[in-house]
Design a protein around this motif. Structure first.
Motif, PDB file in Angstrom:
ATOM      1  N   ASN A  13      -0.248  -8.483   5.391  1.00  0.00           N
ATOM      2  CA  ASN A  13       0.902  -8.367   4.486  1.00  0.00           C
ATOM      3  C   ASN A  13       0.727  -7.195   3.524  1.00  0.00           C
ATOM      4  O   ASN A  13       1.684  -6.464   3.241  1.00  0.00           O
ATOM      5  CB  ASN A  13       1.090  -9.664   3.701  1.00  0.00           C
ATOM      6  N   TYR A  14      -0.485  -7.017   2.998  1.00  0.00           N
ATOM      7  CA  TYR A  14      -0.762  -5.888   2.106  1.00  0.00           C
ATOM      8  C   TYR A  14      -0.546  -4.571   2.842  1.00  0.00           C
ATOM      9  O   TYR A  14       0.070  -3.634   2.318  1.00  0.00           O
ATOM     10  CB  TYR A  14      -2.198  -5.948   1.601  1.00  0.00           C
ATOM     11  N   ASP A  15      -1.075  -4.502   4.061  1.00  0.00           N
ATOM     12  CA  ASP A  15      -0.966  -3.273   4.847  1.00  0.00           C
ATOM     13  C   ASP A  15       0.496  -2.947   5.129  1.00  0.00           C
ATOM     14  O   ASP A  15       0.931  -1.794   4.996  1.00  0.00           O
ATOM     15  CB  ASP A  15      -1.745  -3.436   6.152  1.00  0.00           C
ATOM     16  N   ASN A  16       1.269  -3.967   5.509  1.00  0.00           N
ATOM     17  CA  ASN A  16       2.694  -3.746   5.785  1.00  0.00           C
ATOM     18  C   ASN A  16       3.455  -3.339   4.528  1.00  0.00           C
ATOM     19  O   ASN A  16       4.378  -2.523   4.593  1.00  0.00           O
ATOM     20  CB  ASN A  16       3.311  -5.008   6.380  1.00  0.00           C
ATOM     21  N   ALA A  17       3.081  -3.910   3.390  1.00  0.00           N
ATOM     22  CA  ALA A  17       3.801  -3.632   2.148  1.00  0.00           C
ATOM     23  C   ALA A  17       3.665  -2.175   1.724  1.00  0.00           C
ATOM     24  O   ALA A  17       4.597  -1.608   1.132  1.00  0.00           O
ATOM     25  CB  ALA A  17       3.299  -4.548   1.032  1.00  0.00           C
ATOM     26  N   ILE A  18       2.533  -1.554   2.008  1.00  0.00           N
ATOM     27  CA  ILE A  18       2.328  -0.173   1.546  1.00  0.00           C
ATOM     28  C   ILE A  18       2.773   0.864   2.571  1.00  0.00           C
ATOM     29  O   ILE A  18       2.701   2.067   2.307  1.00  0.00           O
ATOM     30  CB  ILE A  18       0.855   0.078   1.166  1.00  0.00           C
ATOM     31  N   ARG A  19       3.247   0.422   3.740  1.00  0.00           N
ATOM     32  CA  ARG A  19       3.691   1.383   4.753  1.00  0.00           C
ATOM     33  C   ARG A  19       4.795   2.314   4.241  1.00  0.00           C
ATOM     34  O   ARG A  19       4.750   3.523   4.493  1.00  0.00           O
ATOM     35  CB  ARG A  19       4.168   0.650   6.008  1.00  0.00           C
ATOM     36  N   PRO A  20       5.814   1.816   3.536  1.00  0.00           N
ATOM     37  CA  PRO A  20       6.834   2.745   3.025  1.00  0.00           C
ATOM     38  C   PRO A  20       6.248   3.807   2.101  1.00  0.00           C
ATOM     39  O   PRO A  20       6.688   4.963   2.132  1.00  0.00           O
ATOM     40  CB  PRO A  20       7.797   1.818   2.270  1.00  0.00           C
ATOM     41  N   ALA A  21       5.266   3.439   1.281  1.00  0.00           N
ATOM     42  CA  ALA A  21       4.641   4.419   0.388  1.00  0.00           C
ATOM     43  C   ALA A  21       3.900   5.482   1.193  1.00  0.00           C
ATOM     44  O   ALA A  21       3.906   6.665   0.834  1.00  0.00           O
ATOM     45  CB  ALA A  21       3.686   3.714  -0.577  1.00  0.00           C
ATOM     46  N   ARG A  22       3.280   5.084   2.264  1.00  0.00           N
ATOM     47  CA  ARG A  22       2.595   6.066   3.122  1.00  0.00           C
ATOM     48  C   ARG A  22       3.608   7.042   3.724  1.00  0.00           C
ATOM     49  O   ARG A  22       3.366   8.250   3.802  1.00  0.00           O
ATOM     50  CB  ARG A  22       1.831   5.345   4.230  1.00  0.00           C
ATOM     51  N   LEU A  57       7.944  -5.679  -3.912  1.00  0.00           N
ATOM     52  CA  LEU A  57       6.616  -5.948  -3.385  1.00  0.00           C
ATOM     53  C   LEU A  57       5.857  -4.645  -3.134  1.00  0.00           C
ATOM     54  O   LEU A  57       4.699  -4.501  -3.528  1.00  0.00           O
ATOM     55  CB  LEU A  57       6.727  -6.751  -2.091  1.00  0.00           C
ATOM     56  N   THR A  58       6.513  -3.689  -2.488  1.00  0.00           N
ATOM     57  CA  THR A  58       5.870  -2.398  -2.216  1.00  0.00           C
ATOM     58  C   THR A  58       5.557  -1.660  -3.509  1.00  0.00           C
ATOM     59  O   THR A  58       4.469  -1.092  -3.669  1.00  0.00           O
ATOM     60  CB  THR A  58       6.781  -1.541  -1.326  1.00  0.00           C
ATOM     61  N   LEU A  59       6.499  -1.667  -4.442  1.00  0.00           N
ATOM     62  CA  LEU A  59       6.280  -0.992  -5.722  1.00  0.00           C
ATOM     63  C   LEU A  59       5.108  -1.614  -6.465  1.00  0.00           C
ATOM     64  O   LEU A  59       4.295  -0.909  -7.084  1.00  0.00           O
ATOM     65  CB  LEU A  59       7.550  -1.064  -6.567  1.00  0.00           C
ATOM     66  N   GLY A  60       4.987  -2.927  -6.392  1.00  0.00           N
ATOM     67  CA  GLY A  60       3.868  -3.607  -7.044  1.00  0.00           C
ATOM     68  C   GLY A  60       2.531  -3.212  -6.451  1.00  0.00           C
ATOM     69  O   GLY A  60       1.546  -3.011  -7.168  1.00  0.00           O
ATOM     70  N   ARG A  61       2.485  -3.087  -5.122  1.00  0.00           N
ATOM     71  CA  ARG A  61       1.239  -2.673  -4.470  1.00  0.00           C
ATOM     72  C   ARG A  61       0.895  -1.226  -4.836  1.00  0.00           C
ATOM     73  O   ARG A  61      -0.269  -0.888  -5.032  1.00  0.00           O
ATOM     74  CB  ARG A  61       1.370  -2.814  -2.950  1.00  0.00           C
ATOM     75  N   LEU A  62       1.914  -0.367  -4.911  1.00  0.00           N
ATOM     76  CA  LEU A  62       1.671   1.026  -5.291  1.00  0.00           C
ATOM     77  C   LEU A  62       1.161   1.103  -6.731  1.00  0.00           C
ATOM     78  O   LEU A  62       0.247   1.884  -7.031  1.00  0.00           O
ATOM     79  CB  LEU A  62       2.951   1.838  -5.133  1.00  0.00           C
ATOM     80  N   TRP A 108      14.935   5.634  -2.114  1.00  0.00           N
ATOM     81  CA  TRP A 108      14.840   5.805  -0.661  1.00  0.00           C
ATOM     82  C   TRP A 108      14.622   4.462   0.027  1.00  0.00           C
ATOM     83  O   TRP A 108      15.265   4.166   1.042  1.00  0.00           O
ATOM     84  CB  TRP A 108      13.699   6.755  -0.331  1.00  0.00           C
ATOM     85  N   MET A 109      13.748   3.623  -0.518  1.00  0.00           N
ATOM     86  CA  MET A 109      13.510   2.304   0.083  1.00  0.00           C
ATOM     87  C   MET A 109      14.778   1.473   0.091  1.00  0.00           C
ATOM     88  O   MET A 109      15.083   0.778   1.075  1.00  0.00           O
ATOM     89  CB  MET A 109      12.396   1.569  -0.677  1.00  0.00           C
ATOM     90  N   LEU A 110      15.546   1.539  -0.983  1.00  0.00           N
ATOM     91  CA  LEU A 110      16.742   0.712  -1.103  1.00  0.00           C
ATOM     92  C   LEU A 110      17.864   1.170  -0.169  1.00  0.00           C
ATOM     93  O   LEU A 110      18.742   0.377   0.180  1.00  0.00           O
ATOM     94  CB  LEU A 110      17.252   0.738  -2.548  1.00  0.00           C
ATOM     95  N   THR A 111      17.826   2.437   0.244  1.00  0.00           N
ATOM     96  CA  THR A 111      18.933   2.971   1.054  1.00  0.00           C
ATOM     97  C   THR A 111      18.543   3.272   2.502  1.00  0.00           C
ATOM     98  O   THR A 111      19.338   3.071   3.417  1.00  0.00           O
ATOM     99  CB  THR A 111      19.489   4.258   0.414  1.00  0.00           C
ATOM    100  N   ARG A 112      17.301   3.740   2.734  1.00  0.00           N
ATOM    101  CA  ARG A 112      16.945   4.208   4.085  1.00  0.00           C
ATOM    102  C   ARG A 112      15.525   3.832   4.501  1.00  0.00           C
ATOM    103  O   ARG A 112      15.018   4.339   5.499  1.00  0.00           O
ATOM    104  CB  ARG A 112      17.069   5.733   4.160  1.00  0.00           C
ATOM    105  N   GLY A 113      14.860   2.954   3.769  1.00  0.00           N
ATOM    106  CA  GLY A 113      13.434   2.767   3.962  1.00  0.00           C
ATOM    107  C   GLY A 113      12.997   1.819   5.061  1.00  0.00           C
ATOM    108  O   GLY A 113      11.799   1.730   5.349  1.00  0.00           O
ATOM    109  N   ARG A 114      13.902   1.115   5.714  1.00  0.00           N
ATOM    110  CA  ARG A 114      13.498   0.135   6.724  1.00  0.00           C
ATOM    111  C   ARG A 114      13.020   0.832   7.992  1.00  0.00           C
ATOM    112  O   ARG A 114      13.670   1.723   8.519  1.00  0.00           O
ATOM    113  CB  ARG A 114      14.657  -0.804   7.058  1.00  0.00           C
ATOM    114  N   GLN A 115      11.857   0.374   8.482  1.00  0.00           N
ATOM    115  CA  GLN A 115      11.289   0.910   9.716  1.00  0.00           C
ATOM    116  C   GLN A 115      11.217  -0.149  10.813  1.00  0.00           C
ATOM    117  O   GLN A 115      11.270   0.172  11.993  1.00  0.00           O
ATOM    118  CB  GLN A 115       9.879   1.470   9.448  1.00  0.00           C
ATOM    119  N   ARG A 116      11.042  -1.401  10.445  1.00  0.00           N
ATOM    120  CA  ARG A 116      10.963  -2.484  11.416  1.00  0.00           C
ATOM    121  C   ARG A 116      11.505  -3.757  10.762  1.00  0.00           C
ATOM    122  O   ARG A 116      11.739  -3.791   9.556  1.00  0.00           O
ATOM    123  CB  ARG A 116       9.524  -2.715  11.905  1.00  0.00           C
TER     124      ARG A 116
END
Length: 402
Positions: free
Chosen positions: A90-99, A144-149, A121-129
């Motif tokens: 879950n941690y790894d998946n959460a930071i994928r958008p930041a990568r 969640l991603t912002l918190g991990r970053l 960008w995440m809110l408008t175009r960030g989905r990958q899967r």
């Protein structure tokens, strides 16, 4: 005392000013020397004073070419020490958008504006899967991603790579929060009539007992992890032990097409492990399901897997949570009821209990929560019947005052 700033003349005749001074010692205690060259002596003097002051006060930031991607690698290694495989995934998946959006940027050059652009960008175009690629992520996923970053940048502050956390004060915009609230308001759990219509329509289906398990507020991973021998007692009034879970973990180390694997584990919290009395209709449905599975085993012979799980197909192969979801949606379509998430079926059960006089402490314990306020805030939704009860009570008050 000799002047620490030396004047140098380059081959083309240009004059420069250079100094060499001691900076903070390296983590292993070795001496660190800092060399700087400037066009004017004043620039050199000012920078030398700054370095000496910050070295003395412990605020000097050593220049580094560390990228966001490299920082996230270091953070992930630290954050996942001793955690379960599913949590690490879950941690790894959460930071994928930041990568994807920030990975090649140097950490020391990050600004608040960069983080705000990333959130937008995440809110408008960030989905990958997990949906249509290129569409926006949910507010929950973005947070969640912002918190991990933020956590990764806090590590950078502690290690002395940056002076402050540029993500600390970045938030999801109010407009995005408003739209998310409108979407959540449209996604409501089943009401009592919808639950009854669903149950009536699927009584003859092979998965009737399985669907009832989802309707007594078990999570999908808990339903899939239920075992006949270890968890289900059909004698007397009957009980079901909730504790073993089968959840899907996305493992990027595996070949594409086979990265979703099943991990079996205990609940996250002590309260998640619980023993529930079986409602009579569910007990009867499970008895019928077990008898049917025995017939299926005889019919299949050696081809039957005999996994021991309650939720299996005709050959005894256990369900994954995604298959359970697909089967539930199939039955919803068959029943002609509104399509909802399995988690919304859980919400419906807990709301019905709370709105029909079951004490809050019992509702929370049934759900497997340790925080009673969380159960009431997230899972309990007032329905028209419960609001009508409030209206009736107000009528009594107003009538007595008239």
């Amino acid at each position: 005392m000799s002047d620490p700033i030396s004047k140098i003349t380059l081959k083309d005749g240009t004059t420069r000013y250079r100094f060499v001074t001691d900076g903070p010692r390296r983590p292993d205690g070795r001496r660190r020397q800092i060399r700087k060259t400037f066009d004017t002596k004043k620039e050199a003097r000012d920078e030398l004073a700054r370095i000496r002051h910050q070295s003395t006060t412990g605020t000097y930031i050593v220049p580094t070419k560390l990228t966001v991607d490299e920082l996230l690698d270091l953070w992930l290694k630290s954050a996942t020490r001793g955690v379960e495989e599913a949590t690490a995934s879950n941690y790894d998946n959460a930071i994928r958008p930041a990568r994807l959006f920030l990975g090649d940027k140097r950490v020391q050059l990050l600004t608040e504006e960069n983080i705000e652009e990333f959130v937008d960008w995440m809110l408008t175009r960030g989905r990958q899967r997990g949906g249509k690629p290129g569409t926006g992520l949910s507010v929950r996923s973005v947070r969640l991603t912002l918190g991990r970053l933020r956590s990764a940048l806090t590590l950078a502050v502690r290690r002395g790579w940056v002076s402050r956390n540029v993500a600390e004060h970045v938030r999801v915009s109010r407009d995005a929060l408003r739209k998310a609230a409108q979407h959540d308001a449209q996604r409501r759990p089943w009401d009592e009539a919808e639950v009854k219509a669903f149950i009536e329509a699927i009584k003859e289906d092979r998965l009737f007992g399985v669907m009832l398990l989802t309707l007594i507020a078990e999570r999908p991973a808990e339903v899939c992890g239920t075992r006949w021998e270890e968890d289900v007692d059909l004698s007397g009034e009957g009980t079901i032990a909730v504790g073993n879970t089968r959840t899907i973990v996305y493992d990027r180390r595996l070949p594409k097409g086979s990265r979703n694997k099943v991990v079996e584990k205990d609940p996250k919290t002590r309260n998640g492990k619980r023993l529930l009395p079986l409602p009579e209709p569910l007990q009867k449905a499970l008895l019928a399901l077990r008898a049917r599975q025995a017939q299926e085993q005889l019919a299949a012979g050696p081809a039957y897997e005999g996994s021991g799980y309650v939720v299996v197909d005709e050959l005894g192969r256990p369900f994954k949570t995604d298959k359970l979801r697909r089967e539930a949606h199939r039955l919803m379509a068959h029943a002609g009821v509104r399509k909802v998430r399995l988690y919304d079926a859980r919400h419906a059960c807990l709301s019905w209990m709370a709105n029909n006089g079951v004490p809050d402490t019992v509702v929370s314990a049934w759900a497997g929560h340790s925080d009673l306020s969380f159960t009431k805030r997230v899972y309990v939704h007032p329905d028209p019947r419960s609001l009508k009860a409030g209206s009736d009570k107000l009528s009594e008050l107003l009538s007595s005052a008239a």
